[in-house]
Design an enzyme around this catalytic site. Structure first.
Site, PDB file in Angstrom:
ATOM      1  N   GLY A   1     -27.122 -87.874  15.132  1.00  0.00           N
ATOM      2  CA  GLY A   1     -29.229 -89.121  14.928  1.00  0.00           C
ATOM      3  C   GLY A   1     -28.901 -90.450  14.762  1.00  0.00           C
ATOM      4  O   GLY A   1     -26.902 -90.939  14.147  1.00  0.00           O
ATOM      5  N   ASN A   2     -29.644 -90.902  13.860  1.00  0.00           N
ATOM      6  CA  ASN A   2     -28.984 -92.265  13.509  1.00  0.00           C
ATOM      7  C   ASN A   2     -31.818 -92.465  12.522  1.00  0.00           C
ATOM      8  O   ASN A   2     -31.928 -91.854  13.332  1.00  0.00           O
ATOM      9  CB  ASN A   2     -28.546 -93.438  15.019  1.00  0.00           C
ATOM     10  N   HIS A   3     -31.181 -93.522  12.291  1.00  0.00           N
ATOM     11  CA  HIS A   3     -32.401 -93.823  11.534  1.00  0.00           C
ATOM     12  C   HIS A   3     -33.637 -94.792  12.084  1.00  0.00           C
ATOM     13  O   HIS A   3     -34.346 -94.578  11.711  1.00  0.00           O
ATOM     14  CB  HIS A   3     -31.597 -94.596  10.035  1.00  0.00           C
TER      15      HIS A   3
END
Ligand code: C5P
Length: 409
Positions: free
Chosen positions: A217-219
Site C-alpha cells: 500500500g502507500n501513505h
C-alpha cells in the site's frame, strides 16, 4: 463561525447584510446568526433608520465585526469607511428588512446614506426582503419599484402574510430568518457554476493483497480527494466518489461513495458509466503494481516468499484519457519526490489530460497525510500555475476555481 455542514450552499459565502429602518430589523440579529450557522461570513450595513430599531452593537457582536452605517468611521480623525471596497467584498448584498423607502432609493439610484452608496458601488447580485405595512406593500409605487428591481435581476424575497406591527393583517411581514436563509440557499444553489455537472472522483490509496492480512500500500490519507469532493459539492456538482481504504467520514453532500480496496476494484467502479460523467478527477494514489500471486489465508513466517513477483495494475486515469469524449474533462494528479515538472508534463500528454495537478514531497507540508498541500497546475500548453502552501480545503477550492476557468474558456 464555520460550524455549518459544508453541504450548505451558503458555506463560505460572503454576505453583505443590509438592514433598513423597519420594525422587522429586530429579526436581523437572528438572520445574521442563521446565515453564519450555515457557514456564511456576514458583514452588516445599517441605515440611520435601522439604528433606531436595533443597536449596531448587537449585530457587531454577533458577526464579530464592526457594523457600517456612516461614511465616517471616526468623526474626530475623519477616518472614512470605503463603500467601494465593501461593495466589492460580498458574494451577495442581502437587504433584509428592505423598507419601501430603500426599495424606492434603489430604483432611483439615490445615494442619501451609506447603505445606498454601497448598493451603487456593489458588483455582486442584490436580494431584497421587503417588510412593511400591507397598504404600503400593495401600493402601486412599491409594486412597480419591485417589478423594476426584479427586471434588473434583483432577487425579491416575497414577504409573508399575517399580523403586522400596525395591528393590521395582510401581506408585508418580512419572511422569518430561517426561511430567508433557505431562500438564499436555493438562490445560490441555482446559480452554482457546476450545477447539473456529474463528477467522478477517485481518492485515497489502494491496497494490493499479499495474503489475507498483508498488502502493498502507500501513505495516502485521502484528505486531498475528500476536500476536493466537498469543494465540488459546494459549487453545485453531483459528485460520485470512489475511495480506497481511508479513515475519513463520507463528505457531506456527495451523491454516492463507493469504498474499494484494490486497484482492480477501483478500476471496475471507475469504468462504470464513464461516459455519463462530465468531469473525472483522479486523486487516488493507486498502487502501480500488485503481487502476481496472493494467498487467501495468512501465510506463516516460513511460507513467506523470499521474492514477491509483481505485475502492473490497471491505470484508471489512462483509461479515462483514452475513453474521453469531447464533452468530458479529465484531470490527473502527480505526486513526485523531486520537482516533478518533466514527469507531470509527460503524464499529462501520455494520459490525454485536460490539466494535471503536481505536488511534490520535496516541498514541506505537501503530499501524503498532511493537512496542507502545495500544488502547481499544468495546462496542456505547458503553462504552470503555482500556488502557495495552503490547507487542503483551500487547495481544493483553488483546483475547482481553475476547473471553472478552464470550462468557461
Ligand atoms: O503515473 P502515475 O501513477 O504517477 O500518475 C498519477 C495519476 O494517475 C494520479 O492522478 C492517479 O490517481 C492516476 N492513476 C490511476 N491509476 C493507476 C495509477 C495512477 O488512476 N493505476
Amino acid at each position: 463561525m464555520g460550524y455549518a455542514a459544508p453541504s450548505s450552499a451558503l458555506h463560505g459565502k460572503r454576505i453583505l447584510l443590509g438592514v433598513t429602518g423597519s420594525i422587522a430589523a429586530y429579526k436581523s440579529a437572528v438572520l445574521a446568526r442563521e446565515l453564519q450557522r450555515r457557514g456564511a461570513i456576514v458583514r452588516v450595513i445599517m441605515t440611520p433608520g435601522a439604528i433606531e430599531f436595533i443597536a449596531p452593537l448587537t449585530l457587531s457582536t454577533l458577526t464579530d465585526h464592526p457594523v457600517y452605517s456612516d461614511f465616517t468611521e471616526n468623526k474626530d480623525s475623519g477616518e472614512w469607511t470605503n463603500h467601494v471596497d465593501l461593495g466589492l467584498w460580498g458574494d451577495v448584498f442581502l437587504v433584509a428588512p428592505a423598507t419601501a423607502n430603500t426599495l424606492s432609493a434603489f430604483v432611483q439610484g439615490s445615494c442619501d446614506n451609506f447603505l445606498q452608496a454601497v448598493h451603487l458601488s456593489s458588483r455582486c447580485p442584490v436580494c431584497v426582503a421587503p417588510a412593511m405595512d400591507l397598504d404600503m406593500f400593495a401600493h402601486q409605487a412599491t409594486q412597480s419599484n419591485l417589478a423594476t428591481l426584479a427586471n434588473r435581476g434583483v432577487g425579491i424575497i416575497e414577504p409573508d402574510s399575517g399580523l403586522l406591527a400596525s395591528g393590521l393583517e395582510g401581506k408585508g411581514r418580512m419572511l422569518e430568518p430561517a426561511a430567508i436563509a433557505d431562500w438564499l440557499e436555493i438562490w445560490f444553489y441555482e446559480r452554482a457554476p457546476l450545477k447539473g455537472k456529474r463528477v467522478l472522483l477517485t481518492a485515497g490509496p489502494t491496497q494490493e493483497p499479499i495474503d489475507s492480512v498483508r498488502f502493498i500500500g502507500n501513505h495516502s490519507s485521502g484528505k486531498m480527494g475528500f476536500a476536493l469532493a466537498r469543494a465540488l459539492v459546494q459549487q453545485g456538482a453531483e459528485v460520485h466518489l470512489i475511495s480506497g481504504p481511508v479513515q475519513l467520514n463520507d463528505p457531506a453532500g456527495v451523491a454516492s461513495i463507493r469504498r474499494v480496496q484494490t486497484a482492480e476494484e477501483m478500476m471496475i467502479a471507475a469504468r462504470e458509466n464513464f461516459h455519463t460523467y462530465d468531469i473525472a478527477i483522479a486523486t487516488a494514489a493507486v498502487a502501480d503494481a500488485r503481487p502476481k500471486q496472493r494467498s487467501f489465508t495468512k501465510l506463516h513466517r516460513n511460507e513467506l516468499p523470499e521474492v514477491i513477483a509483481l505485475e502492473p495494475t490497471p491505470d484508471i486515469l489512462a483509461h479515462w484519457g483514452e475513453q474521453k469524449k469531447a464533452h468530458q474533462t479529465v484531470i490527473g494528479f502527480a505526486l513526485e519526490t523531486d520537482d516533478g515538472v518533466a514527469s507531470a508534463m509527460s503524464k499529462l500528454k501520455r494520459k490525454n489530460l485536460d490539466f494535471i495537478v503536481l505536488n511534490s514531497t520535496a516541498d514541506r507540508g505537501a503530499g501524503f497525510g498532511t493537512d496542507t498541500n502545495q500544488i502547481t497546475i499544468f495546462d496542456p500548453n505547458g503553462k504552470a500555475h503555482k500556488f502557495e502552501l495552503k490547507s487542503k480545503t483551500e487547495v481544493a477550492q483553488d483546483i475547482v476555481q481553475h476547473l471553472l476557468n478552464y470550462l468557461t474558456l
